[in-house]
Design an enzyme around this catalytic site. Structure first.
Site, mmCIF file in Angstrom:
data_model
loop_
_atom_site.group_PDB
_atom_site.id
_atom_site.type_symbol
_atom_site.label_atom_id
_atom_site.label_comp_id
_atom_site.label_asym_id
_atom_site.label_seq_id
_atom_site.Cartn_x
_atom_site.Cartn_y
_atom_site.Cartn_z
ATOM 1 N N GLU A 2 -6.056 3.783 -6.456
ATOM 2 C CA GLU A 2 -7.357 3.997 -5.791
ATOM 3 C C GLU A 2 -7.801 5.421 -6.106
ATOM 4 O O GLU A 2 -7.089 6.376 -5.809
ATOM 5 C CB GLU A 2 -7.237 3.798 -4.278
ATOM 6 C CG GLU A 2 -8.611 3.759 -3.625
ATOM 7 C CD GLU A 2 -8.630 4.236 -2.184
ATOM 8 O OE1 GLU A 2 -9.564 3.848 -1.452
ATOM 9 O OE2 GLU A 2 -7.752 5.017 -1.760
ATOM 10 N N ASP B 14 -2.949 4.604 -2.571
ATOM 11 C CA ASP B 14 -4.057 5.153 -1.784
ATOM 12 C C ASP B 14 -4.467 6.538 -2.303
ATOM 13 O O ASP B 14 -3.602 7.420 -2.480
ATOM 14 C CB ASP B 14 -3.558 5.269 -0.335
ATOM 15 C CG ASP B 14 -4.645 5.592 0.656
ATOM 16 O OD1 ASP B 14 -5.470 4.713 0.920
ATOM 17 O OD2 ASP B 14 -4.659 6.734 1.168
ATOM 18 N N HIS C 73 -11.113 -3.015 2.955
ATOM 19 C CA HIS C 73 -11.079 -2.677 4.380
ATOM 20 C C HIS C 73 -11.923 -1.446 4.703
ATOM 21 O O HIS C 73 -12.058 -1.091 5.865
ATOM 22 C CB HIS C 73 -9.629 -2.437 4.795
ATOM 23 C CG HIS C 73 -9.020 -1.277 4.068
ATOM 24 N ND1 HIS C 73 -8.754 -1.297 2.710
ATOM 25 C CD2 HIS C 73 -8.667 -0.044 4.490
ATOM 26 C CE1 HIS C 73 -8.263 -0.126 2.335
ATOM 27 N NE2 HIS C 73 -8.202 0.651 3.405
ATOM 28 N N ASP C 74 -12.476 -0.777 3.674
ATOM 29 C CA ASP C 74 -13.314 0.413 3.887
ATOM 30 C C ASP C 74 -14.794 0.129 3.668
ATOM 31 O O ASP C 74 -15.612 1.031 3.862
ATOM 32 C CB ASP C 74 -12.910 1.528 2.910
ATOM 33 C CG ASP C 74 -11.497 2.041 3.154
ATOM 34 O OD1 ASP C 74 -11.025 1.976 4.302
ATOM 35 O OD2 ASP C 74 -10.874 2.509 2.180
ATOM 36 N N ASP D 203 0.866 -1.173 0.000
ATOM 37 C CA ASP D 203 0.000 0.000 0.000
ATOM 38 C C ASP D 203 0.906 1.228 0.000
ATOM 39 O O ASP D 203 1.822 1.333 0.822
ATOM 40 C CB ASP D 203 -0.876 -0.006 1.262
ATOM 41 C CG ASP D 203 -2.293 0.431 0.961
ATOM 42 O OD1 ASP D 203 -2.443 1.485 0.342
ATOM 43 O OD2 ASP D 203 -3.227 -0.291 1.353
HETATM 44 C C1 NOJ Z 1 -8.222 5.289 1.565
HETATM 45 C C2 NOJ Z 1 -7.982 4.099 2.429
HETATM 46 O O1 NOJ Z 1 -8.490 2.966 1.796
HETATM 47 C C3 NOJ Z 1 -8.634 4.371 3.758
HETATM 48 O O2 NOJ Z 1 -8.627 3.253 4.587
HETATM 49 C C4 NOJ Z 1 -7.910 5.510 4.401
HETATM 50 O O3 NOJ Z 1 -8.594 5.878 5.582
HETATM 51 C C5 NOJ Z 1 -7.861 6.727 3.489
HETATM 52 N N1 NOJ Z 1 -7.541 6.402 2.139
HETATM 53 C C6 NOJ Z 1 -6.822 7.682 3.967
HETATM 54 O O4 NOJ Z 1 -5.555 7.141 3.764
#
Ligand code: NOJ
Length: 628
Positions: free
Chosen positions: A343, A290, A415-416, A190
């Site tokens: 992302e 990210d 994970h989100d 990541d």
């Molecule tokens: C996206 C990530 O997937 C998330 O988990 C994170 O909180 C934010 N970016 C900030 O890095």
């Protein structure tokens, strides 16, 4: 042309899949490829020496399934084949290898704890590599393991070139990487470079690497409304933190402990590039980047409508320039084939075509969000029931938008996101399979988020005390107890409960006290049960992954959505090189009639989750794949 390639399901079987893929990609003129799962005729050194405790078995309920039992041993390849694999798989495959790959995301805090401190770690991951190899995935994506104050669970990094002691050491990392490569898989890191932690030395030592601004004209620093812009942070509250010492504010799109880097400064870009090269030199196979479409901002930082500043920081004016420069500085000319995944919240299909057009050398694929935004209003906490017609329309738009140029990432979970089995399914294994079938048969690279392959579900949290995630806690602090139902449905902690390995008290995740509660349904939903049950979600995913490796139509086939307005059935075809696939799934709890060419129902059944695969009525959550 009359030769036949015999591919042995050797111990560590996924390599044989790769061999076949390699042959397919190079159009090697073998007339047919025969699969053997015995070891007759192999050199002695290639024979398996150990039976595996998690050996998968082919589901007997599945007709036409091409999967075979897999075995493993400490030395899975004869030396000659090993050289071949290294040169092909890690070196000179000229095609976009990741088109036929499946990525597995590991959230290290919650995956496997080797030392009993209640938090997952690198050694814990290493211990589970054979499980991942048996599932058949090609690439592992590690959520952040760098030193971090853990304000945002590791997405707030205080040192990009080390490992947080809670996860282990750089030596542990090297061992893990070697273990991943020895099994023919790849590992991507990541990369979190839109922001650092406020505890990163850069934040102390390089003020001009961040976005600093004076208070709004005519106002005193620190007073409400004096923030330089009206932007709202993703984690509630303003995006600006006041620093009384300097009398200025710094920008943070996420938590106040995640100051945004100013990519306008070439020193920032050079430092990030150097860090990325350092990881590649160490042997990692690429990066998941990210919120990478937030690194270019309109330097004027104007106000946004209603506090929404996204027009000024999503896909900003220099984003393509920055990514092309990164490609030149970090990736170009490297002999190994790498993977870059961007992302990109809010990205459109037109923008994604630019980002992923190979001729532009930016990223290999984007991670977009439209299909996980269909069940809420303007805020993720405004719950709406899933509208399947809308979901299909979004997915279809992405399939056609990137049909000729560019490439999709395919995912339901990460994970989100809440667990898809609960979110778009009804929590049952059958619904988990139906959703898996639909996703994996689209065009793009599928992502499996840890536990998705078991059909893991949302957490039954009772009170706010059960939550750990900063986003949920901040929202609760702002919105109060009425927010609890939305947190339960949409909170990110749903995805972060420990991986369910077995039925023991902490699900085999840890011998200590887990950092977040284990889902009590681990007694029924766990890896040991799933691997032993040929009809499990795990084996369904294994077959889907295998199908992508063996059926070029899954990788390359044109996509045509059928029954677009049907509120229950998700149906589509894929077509490539004279082969057609039909995918049918009933994503509802009621029986549903399919409206497709009836001849399809007599075609070869590649996968089916219930018997009677010839019926024109799908039972609740049933899914099938046909080939002709
Ligand atoms: C996206 C990530 O997937 C998330 O988990 C994170 O909180 C934010 N970016 C900030 O890095």
């Amino acid at each position: 042309m009359n030769r036949e390639a015999i591919v042995y399901y050797l111990p560590g079987c996924p390599y044989s899949t790769r061999l076949r893929v390699a042959l397919t990609l190079r159009r090697v003129p073998f007339r047919s490829v025969r699969f053997r799962d015995d070891e007759e005729g192999l050199p002695g050194s290639a024979r398996s020496t150990a039976a595996t405790s998690c050996r998968p078995r082919c589901g007997s309920a599945t007709r036409g399934c091409r999967t075979r039992p897999r075995r493993r041993s400490p030395r899975p390849w004869p030396r000659r084949l090993d050289r071949f694999r290294k040169s092909w798989w890690h070196g000179r495959v000229t095609e976009a290898w990741w088109k036929s790959a499946v990525v597995y995301q590991i959230y290290p805090r919650s995956f496997s704890d080797s030392d009993g401190d209640g938090i997952g770690d690198l050694r814990g991951i290493e211990e589970r590599l054979d499980y991942l190899s048996a599932l058949g995935v090609d690439v592992l994506w590690l959520s952040p393991v760098y030193p971090s104050p853990q304000d945002d669970a590791g997405y707030d990094i205080s040192d990009y070139q080390d490992i947080d002691p809670v996860f282990g050491t750089l030596d542990d990392f090297d061992r893990l990487l070697a273990g991943v490569h020895a099994r023919g898989m790849k590992l991507i890191m990541d990369l979190v470079v839109n922001h650092t932690s406020d505890e990163h030395p850069w934040f102390r030592e390089h003020r001009d690497w961040y976005w600093w601004r004076p208070p709004r004209a005519g106002m005193a620093g620190g007073e409400p409304g004096a923030e330089p812009t009206n932007w709202r942070s993703f984690f509630s509250g303003p995006t600006w933190e006041y620093d009384p010492a300097s009398g200025e504010y710094y920008l943070h799109l996420f938590s106040r402990k995640q100051p945004d880097l100013n990519w306008e400064n070439p020193e920032v870009r050079a430092a990030v590039h150097a860090m990325m090269r350092w990881w590649l030199d160490r042997g990692v196979d690429g990066f998941r980047m990210d919120v990478i479409n937030m690194i270019s901002k309109d330097p004027a930082l104007p106000d946004g409508p209603g506090g929404d500043g996204s027009a000024h920081y999503l896909c900003g004016p220099r984003i393509h320039e920055f990514l092309q420069e990164m490609h030149r500085e970090v990736f170009a000319g490297r002999p190994r084939k790498l993977l870059t995944v961007g992302e990109m919240p809010g990205v459109t299909t037109d923008q994604a075509r630019l980002f992923t057009d190979p001729a532009r050398a930016e990223v290999d694929m984007v991670f977009q969000f439209e299909h996980v935004n269909v069940d809420h209003g303007p805020s993720k906490w405004d719950l709406k029931p899933l509208d399947l017609v809308a979901l299909k329309a979004v997915m279809n738009r992405w399939q056609s938008g990137l049909a000729d140029v560019g490439w999709n990432s395919l995912y339901w979970n990460n994970h989100d996101q809440p667990r898809v089995a609960s979110r778009y399914g009804d929590g049952s294994p059958l619904s988990a399979k139906a959703l898996g079938t639909v996703l994996h048969l689209h065009r793009g690279t599928p992502y499996v988020y840890q536990g998705e392959e078991l059909g893991m579900t949302n957490a039954p949290f009772d009170s706010i005390a059960d939550f750990r995630d900063i986003e949920s806690l901040n929202h609760y602090a702002e919105a109060g107890p009425d927010a609890l139902p939305a947190l339960r449905a949409r909170g990110r902690d749903n995805a972060r409960t420990p991986m369910q390995w077995d039925a023991s008290p902490h699900a085999g995740f840890t011998t200590g006290e887990p950092w977040i509660a284990v889902n009590p349904n681990h007694k029924e939903i766990n890896a040991v049960e799933a691997v032993a049950d040929p009809d499990s979600v795990f084996h369904h995913y294994r077959k889907l992954i295998d199908l992508r490796h063996t059926e070029p139509c899954v990788v390359h086939g044109d996509f045509t959505l059928l029954m677009p307005d049907d509120p229950q059935v998700y149906a589509f075809t894929r077509a490539h090189d004279g082969v057609e696939l039909l995918v049918l799934a009933n994503l509802s709890a009621e029986p549903a009639r399919v409206d497709v060419d009836p001849a399809w129902l007599d075609a070869e059944v590649v996968l089916a989750t219930l018997p009677d695969e010839r019926s024109a009525v799908l039972r609740p959550w049933e899914s099938r794949v046909y080939r002709r």
